[in-house]
Each structure stands twice: as structure tokens, then as C-alpha cells.
Design an enzyme around this catalytic site. Structure first.
Site, PDB file in Angstrom:
ATOM      1  N   VAL A 286       0.834  -1.199   0.000  1.00 49.21           N
ATOM      2  CA  VAL A 286       0.000   0.000   0.000  1.00 49.21           C
ATOM      3  C   VAL A 286       0.872   1.254   0.000  1.00 49.21           C
ATOM      4  O   VAL A 286       0.611   2.234  -0.712  1.00 49.21           O
ATOM      5  CB  VAL A 286      -0.944  -0.009   1.217  1.00 49.21           C
ATOM      6  N   ALA A 287       1.927   1.210   0.812  1.00 46.94           N
ATOM      7  CA  ALA A 287       2.766   2.393   0.918  1.00 46.94           C
ATOM      8  C   ALA A 287       3.591   2.611  -0.344  1.00 46.94           C
ATOM      9  O   ALA A 287       3.854   3.741  -0.740  1.00 46.94           O
ATOM     10  CB  ALA A 287       3.685   2.258   2.122  1.00 46.94           C
ATOM     11  N   ILE A 289       3.164   1.294  -3.592  1.00 51.84           N
ATOM     12  CA  ILE A 289       2.591   1.373  -4.939  1.00 51.84           C
ATOM     13  C   ILE A 289       2.160   2.816  -5.214  1.00 51.84           C
ATOM     14  O   ILE A 289       1.394   3.394  -4.451  1.00 51.84           O
ATOM     15  CB  ILE A 289       1.410   0.402  -5.082  1.00 51.84           C
ATOM     16  N   ASP A 333      -0.975  36.467 -34.622  1.00 49.01           N
ATOM     17  CA  ASP A 333      -1.573  37.504 -35.467  1.00 49.01           C
ATOM     18  C   ASP A 333      -0.889  38.812 -35.139  1.00 49.01           C
ATOM     19  O   ASP A 333      -0.345  38.963 -34.043  1.00 49.01           O
ATOM     20  CB  ASP A 333      -3.056  37.658 -35.114  1.00 49.01           C
ATOM     21  N   ASP A 612      -8.634  34.202 -34.574  1.00 44.70           N
ATOM     22  CA  ASP A 612      -9.887  34.754 -34.074  1.00 44.70           C
ATOM     23  C   ASP A 612     -11.080  34.468 -34.994  1.00 44.70           C
ATOM     24  O   ASP A 612     -12.192  34.336 -34.543  1.00 44.70           O
ATOM     25  CB  ASP A 612      -9.762  36.261 -33.810  1.00 44.70           C
ATOM     26  N   ASP A 616     -10.076  30.523 -39.046  1.00 38.06           N
ATOM     27  CA  ASP A 616      -8.856  30.170 -38.317  1.00 38.06           C
ATOM     28  C   ASP A 616      -9.014  28.846 -37.570  1.00 38.06           C
ATOM     29  O   ASP A 616      -8.033  28.263 -37.105  1.00 38.06           O
ATOM     30  CB  ASP A 616      -8.504  31.256 -37.281  1.00 38.06           C
ATOM     31  N   ASN A 678       8.761   6.338  -2.178  1.00 43.27           N
ATOM     32  CA  ASN A 678       8.259   4.969  -2.218  1.00 43.27           C
ATOM     33  C   ASN A 678       9.393   3.957  -2.303  1.00 43.27           C
ATOM     34  O   ASN A 678       9.374   2.927  -1.633  1.00 43.27           O
ATOM     35  CB  ASN A 678       7.337   4.782  -3.425  1.00 43.27           C
ATOM     36  N   GLU A 681      10.987   3.473   0.957  1.00 45.11           N
ATOM     37  CA  GLU A 681      10.229   2.608   1.871  1.00 45.11           C
ATOM     38  C   GLU A 681      10.468   1.132   1.549  1.00 45.11           C
ATOM     39  O   GLU A 681      10.702   0.307   2.429  1.00 45.11           O
ATOM     40  CB  GLU A 681       8.735   2.935   1.774  1.00 45.11           C
ATOM     41  N   THR A 709       3.676  11.517   5.282  1.00 51.08           N
ATOM     42  CA  THR A 709       4.820  12.138   4.635  1.00 51.08           C
ATOM     43  C   THR A 709       4.734  12.129   3.125  1.00 51.08           C
ATOM     44  O   THR A 709       5.468  12.821   2.472  1.00 51.08           O
ATOM     45  CB  THR A 709       6.118  11.465   5.068  1.00 51.08           C
ATOM     46  N   ASP A 710       3.827  11.355   2.570  1.00 54.34           N
ATOM     47  CA  ASP A 710       3.796  11.283   1.116  1.00 54.34           C
ATOM     48  C   ASP A 710       2.883  12.312   0.471  1.00 54.34           C
ATOM     49  O   ASP A 710       3.307  13.083  -0.373  1.00 54.34           O
ATOM     50  CB  ASP A 710       3.372   9.875   0.661  1.00 54.34           C
TER      51      ASP A 710
HETATM   52  P1  ATP Z   1      -4.010  40.036 -38.420  1.00 50.89           P
HETATM   53  O1  ATP Z   1      -4.130  38.645 -38.908  1.00 50.89           O
HETATM   54  O2  ATP Z   1      -2.648  40.443 -38.039  1.00 50.89           O
HETATM   55  O3  ATP Z   1      -5.026  40.413 -37.422  1.00 50.89           O
HETATM   56  P2  ATP Z   1      -5.211  41.838 -40.169  1.00 50.89           P
HETATM   57  O4  ATP Z   1      -6.374  41.917 -39.282  1.00 50.89           O
HETATM   58  O5  ATP Z   1      -4.461  43.063 -40.449  1.00 50.89           O
HETATM   59  O6  ATP Z   1      -4.185  40.816 -39.743  1.00 50.89           O
HETATM   60  P3  ATP Z   1      -6.916  41.258 -42.323  1.00 50.89           P
HETATM   61  O7  ATP Z   1      -8.065  41.512 -41.444  1.00 50.89           O
HETATM   62  O8  ATP Z   1      -6.885  40.093 -43.213  1.00 50.89           O
HETATM   63  O9  ATP Z   1      -5.619  41.144 -41.509  1.00 50.89           O
HETATM   64  O10 ATP Z   1      -6.686  42.570 -43.166  1.00 50.89           O
HETATM   65  C1  ATP Z   1      -5.880  42.566 -44.291  1.00 50.89           C
HETATM   66  C2  ATP Z   1      -6.062  43.815 -45.110  1.00 50.89           C
HETATM   67  O11 ATP Z   1      -7.424  44.020 -45.377  1.00 50.89           O
HETATM   68  C3  ATP Z   1      -5.564  45.062 -44.424  1.00 50.89           C
HETATM   69  O12 ATP Z   1      -4.229  45.302 -44.718  1.00 50.89           O
HETATM   70  C4  ATP Z   1      -6.446  46.116 -45.037  1.00 50.89           C
HETATM   71  O13 ATP Z   1      -5.896  46.586 -46.227  1.00 50.89           O
HETATM   72  C5  ATP Z   1      -7.725  45.401 -45.358  1.00 50.89           C
HETATM   73  N1  ATP Z   1      -8.733  45.636 -44.330  1.00 50.89           N
HETATM   74  C6  ATP Z   1      -8.656  45.356 -43.052  1.00 50.89           C
HETATM   75  N2  ATP Z   1      -9.774  45.684 -42.404  1.00 50.89           N
HETATM   76  C7  ATP Z   1     -10.612  46.204 -43.321  1.00 50.89           C
HETATM   77  C8  ATP Z   1     -11.932  46.720 -43.300  1.00 50.89           C
HETATM   78  N3  ATP Z   1     -12.622  46.771 -42.182  1.00 50.89           N
HETATM   79  N4  ATP Z   1     -12.470  47.153 -44.444  1.00 50.89           N
HETATM   80  C9  ATP Z   1     -11.765  47.083 -45.578  1.00 50.89           C
HETATM   81  N5  ATP Z   1     -10.535  46.611 -45.660  1.00 50.89           N
HETATM   82  C10 ATP Z   1      -9.939  46.180 -44.578  1.00 50.89           C
END
Ligand code: ATP
Length: 877
Positions: A286-287, A289, A333, A612, A616, A678, A681, A709-710
């Protein structure tokens, strides 16, 4: 109800939903009480405390002990001597052990439960005219839910608005094609589930576009609820390390059992009383294992996740915590994670030359028109890129609010990272129509046939296009994020497909500054020091990306970068080679991220990846450690991730890695301690038998050592603060917990503890018992075995000398030591305990000898550490 056969308006009426205001809070509350939470019933359910307590008795070791107690009672009864003390004490120890196990398990489970709640999905609903983010479980029928790309569909609903909203509902319908949803159509009653295009189904998610739904069913009433009446959603909750340790534990257990059987046989051969030998062998089993190994990992992991959550990291999948400390590449990103995501327009230019004031205003008007901002309490609000452009317009005296009122949006193609552009449709004052497109310059340039030059439009020939590209490049090289605007006029209202984004007129560009996060620079430095390579992945222009990466120290002299287009042209082999060197990936689409992760993994790295968006998700899943953004992340990204960073910050990943390394170290420390104790022991008993001595420890004493103690110091070691130098060493490469000298340390130190206890017995028996019953020798061995382990626990604190930093820096360990020592002294000095444990009071000299032996592990292990360090150095040389 067959909601798909009804007009949207009828559905709203039937469910009492106001189109502009949604439900009232009161009504929502009432419905929640009436209809219950929007959750699927789970099989299994929670285990209550009593159940958990009883479950502790399923353990093989505990059953063995109970068996031994029963045998002891039977024998006493047979002898008729009424000696039931042994059995009673075994019972007390078993119950106490089970209690301790229950408490620890509950604590671990609570920590994990809290985490689960933190990462539970949420939904945006309209209540009393306000958009609120609520837990998806609180959504009720009749709620007006806002859906956008990356949202999980949290309930069944009738679509009442759709702007190109495409969903993926294969989990429910089996149909893996994306379905575009429509709010205006109705379908016959017998339409199959997958073809009801005006409905969305719980369990699916929004791929692109946006829309709204009125919830028609929640919880078990939904289609998924109906399919799987009782879903067992409990994932496999054991981590790889836990599984491996459980297996190791079993293996060691079998070894220990064999040794115990051997000891029993040896004892019989030496003509020791069989009953005593039986009890000794069982207690030793027991002690010795290591049945607590997987449990200790659970506790350390659970407590570690609590610590991580205090540092802005929510753990969604426990195994990631083990992997975290081994991360070798962190792909992050750029926008918002490495930078502040506080955009400010710094430059506005025409397509081919700088813009005069009038043209500047015109360009900003286009940006303001094609903007996803809104007015909130008299102020502009929206996503930072959008906001910066609208604010820039406002600063030039153009009111976006007025523009939106005069030329409201009549249609749109939403922005996505893959398309890198968006388009809106408006009516012109002349009665015609205009589509305005804004997005990354390269993506617009190729779709424009004309360019605005002052008041007139010129053909956008290749010469002019290269000028525009040059301007774009110049701004990007200044670390500015560039967005361009273009438009097209129409006589008739156009269909909003990507066709409207062709043959446009290029209006101009705006360059925005997004300063790097201050803490990111330090985090990058820390990464390098810890042997981790930071990599930037962004949708931005390669020059913008390189400029920011250089500011942050991610791109060093001689470092390389790559664009999405270059990446696409490579095969897997070439990419794996290139990715191993590359620090910046620019103009990538989300789909590229998966290839980057796989390439890096192919090159042999453990990869952490942030994300995000909905696209992705595959990369987050493929990565060894997928980190979703807590603030800007979509629900789908969160669902696919291992960790959620609540502050969207790169520095947080680095802190998490540091914590991860600490947690892994602590598991190693706890395992190191448990196993060396262990082995100590086993060797004490085995050594005595081989030498033909008396048994140096009574069964009760062995059980006591195991209990006192363990477990306490092992848990305390799991709470060790992260060692200061843990980010000064490279990521661990070894695959096994026991490599890197841990296995041999365990053996050597086990031998040490065994020898110390034997020595104590020998001294006591020879000098103090003088050949008597051996009570003093046994008491000394008992005290040394237990106290030396308590002392030895301090050796575990670091692989370096204990005295290099604060030796008493872990208050839990100090507490465990004091409590253990006090209990141990009590077991020896209190007359009542002496009876139970068969101990004798020790005099001054005996105590002195005992303490000297008990503290011996300190200098011995210090010496061992010194020798190991020296050997490591010579090997390195
Ligand atoms: P990350 O991956 O670093 O967050 P990011 O957000 O800059 O990158 P994207 O969102 O793909 O990447 O944007 C890429 C490009 O799209 C930008 O460089 C810009 O020119 C254009 N862009 C970004 N946001 C807008 C928007 N709201 N409206 C129009 N064009 C945009």
C-alpha cells in the site's frame, strides 16, 4: 410548429418578438424559468460528494488494505485475544485517505468546472432594443439573435434577416455544403431539414455574412436535441501525461507487488510469524505502490489552470497545459495581438498622386459611406479600422451620420480576411445607385479600370497602376496599414455578388498607424531568451508587416519574410524548409495558417498559433497549442482552441508558456518526490530482510508514513511558484517525464532514504536496544523514514542548489513540513500514540542521532546536484 412555412412576420407575432427591440428582459426571464436553459441534457451528470467518497474505495490498494484488516480481525477472533486495534487503525487510515482524496478531487473538479463556465459559448441578442452578449444557455424562444461570421448557432430559429449569411450545419443535417440563408422565402411543410433555407439549426455555425434569427426552439426541443436524446458530451478527460503516468504507475505497482511477495516469502523462510509478515507485505504494498501518480497530476494541472486564469488565459483543454511549456514556435496575429489595435489615419492619398483637399474629402466620404461604424450615445463606435476611417472623415468635417442618413445602406458584401475587401450599396441623390468598395489596395487595383485624378477619371493603365503600387508600398514601409477605396455607378439596382466589384473607379488610399503593444517587445525578448521563435502572421502588406516586426524584434537582421502568394506556390517539402527560417508571413488568408502550422510541425517544432476568425478554426485545431482571442475571437475560433487569451495579448501567450513550464516542472517535482520516497520505503524493508534483520517498521508505521509524509508535500510541491530561470532555458525536447536524469535521481535518492532509515534502525538496535525487542531501533527508523522524506521534499524545489534562492519560498511546503513533523513527533512522544504505533519515547542522544539522519538528505542531495552540474558542464564542453 412548422416555422418554415410561415412568413417572418408571422413567426415574430407568434413568438411575441418585437422586430426592433426583441424581447423585454422580464419576458426573457419568465421564459427562461418556464422553458428551462438552452442546454442539451448530458448523461452521467455530476457526482455528488458521497458518491465521490465511496468511489475512493474502488481503488485496488484500498481494497487490499480492507482485506488485510478483515484478515487481522478474523485471526484475532480465532486466537480469542480481542486485539482489534490494528484493524481499527487500518480503517481510520483508509477513511482518512479517502477523505483526503475526495477533498483534493473536488477541488480539482471545481477548478475545472469554473474554467468550463468561463469558456462557455455566448450569443448576441436584442433585448429591449439593446444588443447584449449573454451566455448561450440563457437564450429563450422568441429571442432575436444577431448572427455573424464565426458565431455558433445556439438554438433553432427562423431567419428574419440575411446579408449573404452562409451557414454550415453538417452536424445536424449531414449536408457538408455551406447553405445560403434567405429570410423572404417560405417552404412547404414537407421540406427536408437541410433544405429549409429560412431556418437555422442549433449546432451549426455562420461561415460568412450576417443575419438575424428569431429563436423557435431551445435545449432539448431543438433538432439536435431530438436526434441525440441524451448526449454524452464528456470528452476524454485524461491527458496524455496522466495516461502515461497511470501506465507507469501500474508497471511500478506490479514491481512493488512482486517485491512485497518476495519479502513475504523471505520472511517465511526466515521463520518470522506469518501473520506479521502478511501485514508487513500488505502495508508495504500500500505504501509503495504509486497509486497517487495520476491523481497528483490532475491536481497540479487543475491548480495550474487556476493560476493561468488569473493571468488572462482560460484553458479549454487540459492536455494543452502539458504541451504549453514545450512550445518552440509561437505564431501570432499582428493586429491587436502584437499591436494595440488603435488605428489612426496618418495619410490620405489619391491613386496616382497626392490628393488635394477636395479629393481628400471625396476619398474620406467613400470610406465613411462604406463603413461598419455606428453611432452609440452620440459617438462613433466600431471595429478599429472602420472607426479610424470614419473618424478621419469626421475630422475633415464630413459627418458619417449624415451620410448614412442621406444615403442609407441598401445592400452589402461583408468584409472577410480571405477577401480583404467589402462593398456597400447606396442610392445616389440623382436616383441612380452606387457601390463603394474598400479593402487592401492590391485586391482593389486589379478590379479597377479607372482612377480618379482630381475631378476627372483616367484610364487605370499599367503605368498608373504601378504608381499606385509604389504609393501603397511607401506607406506600408512606414509601418502603416493601407486601405483603398473604389466605387462604381449603376443605373439600376445591382445584384450584390462579387461581380459588382469589377470595372470600378479607384478613388484613393488611407494609411493608418497602429502602434505596437509596449509589452509585446519585452515578450519577444523573453521568447528569444527562452529559445522560442516568435513568428508574425498577418493579412497586412508585407512591408507593413516587416516594419512592425522589426520594431518589435521579431524580424532580426538576416531574418526572412514570405507572402501568402509565395506560400501558395510551394509544395509541402519546400514550405517546411522555408517556414523553419521565416519570421513574417504577410498577406496571408486564414486558410494559409493551417499550411504554416503543418509545415512547422513537419520541420519538427511544437507550435502555438493564435486565431480569431471562423476560418482560423482548422489552424487552431491543427496547432499543438491553439490560442483563441477572448475579446475579438469568434465563438467558432474559441470552440476550436485549447486556450483563450482574455486580453488578446501576445505577452499573455508568453506568460502562459512560462506558467506551463512551471506546471510541468511541478508535476516532475511531485512525481520525483513520490517515487523516491516509495522506493526508500521498499528498500528499508527489503534491505533489512536481506541482511536478516528484524523488520525495521511495523505495518502501522508504514501506513502512517505513506499517509503523512507522502501526500501532503507532494501536493505542496505542485504549488511551487514558477522558478525564476525557467525562461532562460530552451524548451524541453524530451518526450518522457523521466528523461533528463529524473529516473536516475529517483533511484539514487530512494536508495539514500532507504539507507538512512536502515542506519537509524541499526544504530537504535545495536546501541540502545542492545539486542532487546528493537522498539527504540524501530522508533528511530520510523522517525527517520518519515522526517527524512519531509526534509527531502525541499530538495525537490529546484534542480539547482536549494540555497541559491529562498529555501523556504513555498509556504505550502513549509506548512506540510511543520504539520508532518508535528504529527510524527506526536506519534512518538504521546503515550496514547506510542501504544498504537508501538513506539518508544526517545532520549536526547537518540533524538540527536535521529535528527542528524533525518536532515542528511539535504547535504547529500546538494552534493548530488553539484556533481550533476559538473558532469553536465563537462559533457557540454
Ligand atoms: P491580423 O491577422 O494580423 O489580425 P489583419 O487583421 O491586419 O491581420 P486582415 O483583417 O486580413 O488582416 O486585413 C488585411 C487587409 O485588409 C488590411 O491590410 C487592409 O488593407 C484590409 N482591411 C482590413 N480591415 C478592413 C476593413 N474593415 N475594411 C476594408 N478593408 C480592410
Amino acid at each position: 410548429m412548422e416555422w418554415w412555412t410561415m412568413e417572418a412576420k408571422e413567426v415574430r407575432q407568434a413568438l411575441g418578438t418585437d422586430q426592433a427591440r426583441g424581447l423585454t428582459r422580464q419576458e426573457a426571464k419568465r421564459r427562461l424559468e418556464e422553458m428551462g436553459r438552452n442546454e442539451l441534457a448530458q448523461s452521467g451528470g455530476k457526482r455528488n460528494l458521497l458518491f465521490r467518497f465511496l468511489a475512493q474505495f474502488q481503488d485496488f490498494m484500498i481494497l487490499l488494505l480492507l482485506g488485510a484488516a478483515a484478515v487481522s480481525v478474523l485471526l484475532s477472533w480465532h486466537r480469542g485475544d480481542g486485539e482489534y486495534l490494528d484493524a481499527v487503525i487500518i480503517m481510520v487510515i483508509v477513511v482518512f485517505n479517502a477523505l483526503l482524496g475526495t477533498i483534493q478531487e473536488s477541488k480539482a473538479e471545481k477548478a475545472l468546472e469554473a474554467l468550463k463556465n468561463m469558456s462557455a459559448p455566448t450569443a448576441s441578442v436584442l433585448r429591449e432594443g439593446q444588443v447584449c452578449r449573454i451566455p448561450a444557455a440563457e437564450v429563450v424562444p422568441g429571442d432575436l439573435v444577431l448572427l455573424s461570421a464565426g458565431d455558433y448557432i445556439c438554438a433553432d430559429g427562423r431567419v428574419v434577416e440575411s446579408n449573404g449569411m452562409k451557414t454550415e450545419e453538417s452536424a445536424v443535417t449531414g449536408e457538408s455544403m455551406a447553405v445560403e440563408k434567405e429570410s423572404d422565402r417560405i417552404f412547404p411543410a414537407d421540406t427536408p431539414l437541410g433544405d429549409r433555407k429560412n431556418m437555422v439549426l442549433s449546432g451549426g455555425y455562420v461561415l460568412s455574412g450576417r443575419g438575424r434569427m428569431v429563436v423557435t426552439a431551445t435545449g432539448m426541443e431543438t433538432e439536435v436535441g431530438r436526434i441525440a436524446h441524451l448526449l454524452s458530451q464528456q470528452e476524454d478527460s485524461e491527458t496524455p501525461l496522466q495516461k502515461k503516468l497511470a501506465r507507469t504507475g501500474q508497471l511500478l505497482g506490479v514491481g512493488a507487488l512482486a517485491i512485497c511477495a518476495f519479502i513475504f516469502c523471505l520472511g517465511i523462510l526466515q521463520q518470522k510469524p506469518p501473520f506479521q509478515m502478511f501485514m508487513t507485505s500488505v502495508s508495504l504494498a500500500v505504501a509503495a505502490i504509486p497509486e497517487g501518480l495520476p491523481a497528483i497530476v490532475t491536481i497540479v494541472l487543475a491548480l495550474g489552470t487556476q493560476r493561468l486564469s488569473k493571468r488572462n488565459t482560460i484553458v479549454r483543454r487540459l492536455p494543452a497545459v502539458e504541451t504549453l511549456g514545450g512550445a518552440e514556435v509561437i505564431c501570432s496575429d499582428k493586429t491587436g495581438t502584437l499591436t494595440q489595435n488603435r488605428m489612426q489615419v496618418k495619410m490620405v492619398t489619391g491613386g496616382t498622386k497626392g490628393a488635394d483637399q477636395k479629393q481628400k474629402e471625396r476619398i474620406l466620404t467613400f470610406f465613411a459611406l462604406c463603413s461598419d461604424c455606428r453611432m452609440e450615445k452620440g459617438k462613433l463606435a466600431g471595429e478599429p479600422t472602420e472607426l479610424a476611417l470614419a473618424e478621419a472623415a469626421l475630422a475633415e468635417g464630413i459627418s458619417p451620420e449624415e451620410l448614412w442618413r442621406e444615403m442609407p445602406r441598401e445592400g452589402e458584401i461583408p468584409f472577410s480576411s480571405a477577401r480583404k475587401r467589402m462593398t456597400t450599396l447606396h442610392r445616389t441623390e440623382e436616383g441612380g445607385w452606387i457601390t463603394v468598395t474598400k479593402g487592401a489596395p492590391e485586391y482593389l487595383l486589379e478590379r479597377c479600370d479607372y482612377v480618379m485624378e482630381g475631378d476627372r477619371q483616367a484610364a487605370f493603365d499599367s503605368g498608373r497602376k504601378s504608381k499606385a503600387q509604389l504609393q501603397n508600398g511607401e506607406m506600408a514601409a512606414k509601418a502603416l496599414r493601407v486601405v483603398a477605396a473604389a466605387f462604381r455607378l449603376w443605373d439600376r439596382k445591382p445584384e450584390m455578388t462579387e461581380e459588382v466589384e469589377r470595372h470600378m473607379v479607384f478613388a484613393g488610399m488611407a494609411g493608418m498607424e497602429d502602434p505596437p503593444r509596449k509589452e509585446a517587445m519585452e515578450a519577444v525578448r523573453l521568447c528569444r531568451q527562452a529559445g522560442i521563435r516568435p513568428v508574425m502572421i498577418t493579412g497586412d502588406h508585407v512591408l507593413t508587416a516587416e516594419a512592425v516586426a522589426s520594431q518589435l524584434g521579431i524580424l532580426e537582421k538576416g531574418g526572412s519574410s514570405m507572402t501568402g502568394a509565395q506560400l501558395e506556390a510551394m509544395d509541402e517539402e519546400a514550405l517546411a524548409k522555408a517556414a523553419a527560417e521565416c519570421s513574417v508571413f504577410a498577406r496571408v488568408a486564414p486558410e494559409h495558417k493551417v499550411r504554416i502550422v503543418k509545415a512547422l510541425q513537419k520541420a519538427g517544432y511544437v507550435v502555438a498559433m493564435t486565431g480569431d476568425g471562423v476560418n482560423d478554426a482548422p489552424a487552431l485545431k491543427a496547432a499543438d497549442i491553439g490560442c483563441a482571442m477572448g475579446k475579438s475571437g469568434t465563438e467558432v475560433a474559441k470552440g476550436a482552441s485549447d486556450l483563450i487569451l482574455t486580453d488578446d495579448n501576445f505577452a499573455t501567450i508568453v506568460t502562459a508558456v512560462e506558467e506551463g513550464r512551471g506546471i510541468y516542472d511541478n508535476i516532475r517535482k511531485a512525481v520525483h518526490f513520490l517515487l523516491s520516497s516509495n522506493i526508500g520505503e521498499i528498500l528499508t524493508i527489503l534491505g533489512a530482510m536481506v541482511l536478516g534483520w528484524q523488520t525495521p517498521l511495523l505495518p502501522i508505521q508504514l501506513l502512517w508514513v505513506n499517509l503523512v509524509t507522502d501526500s501532503l508535500p507532494a501536493v505542496a510541491l505542485g504549488l511551487e511558484p514558477v522558478e525564476k530561470d525557467c525562461m532562460c532555458r530552451p524548451p524541453r525536447k524530451e518526450k518522457s517525464l523521466f528523461s533528463g536524469g529524473l529516473g536516475s535521481s529517483i533511484l539514487v535518492e530512494g536508495l539514500m532514504i532507504g539507507m538512512l532509515a536502515l542506519l537509524a534502525f541499526g544504530i537504535g538496535y545495536v546501541y540502545f536496544d542492545r539486542g532487546g525487542e528493537g522498539t527504540v531501533g524501530r522508533t528511530m527508523a520510523f522517525a527517520v523514514l518519515s522526517l527524512s522524506q519531509l526534509v527531502h521534499a525541499f530538495n525537490m524545489r529546484s534542480e539547482h542548489s536549494l540555497f541559491r534562492e529562498r529555501p523556504l519560498g513555498n509556504p505550502w511546503l513549509v506548512g506540510a513540513f511543520l504539520a508532518g513533523t508535528l504529527l510524527q513527533c506526536g506519534a512518538i512522544t504521546l503515550p496514547f500514540c506510542q501504544k498504537i504505533f508501538g513506539t518508544a519515547a526517545l532520549d536526547g542522544t537518540q533524538w540527536l542521532a535521529t535528527l542528524a539522519l533525518a536532515f542528511a538528505p539535504l547535504p547529500i542531495v546538494e552534493l548530488e546536484k553539484l556533481l550533476r552540474k559538473k558532469r553536465g558542464k563537462t559533457e557540454a564542453e
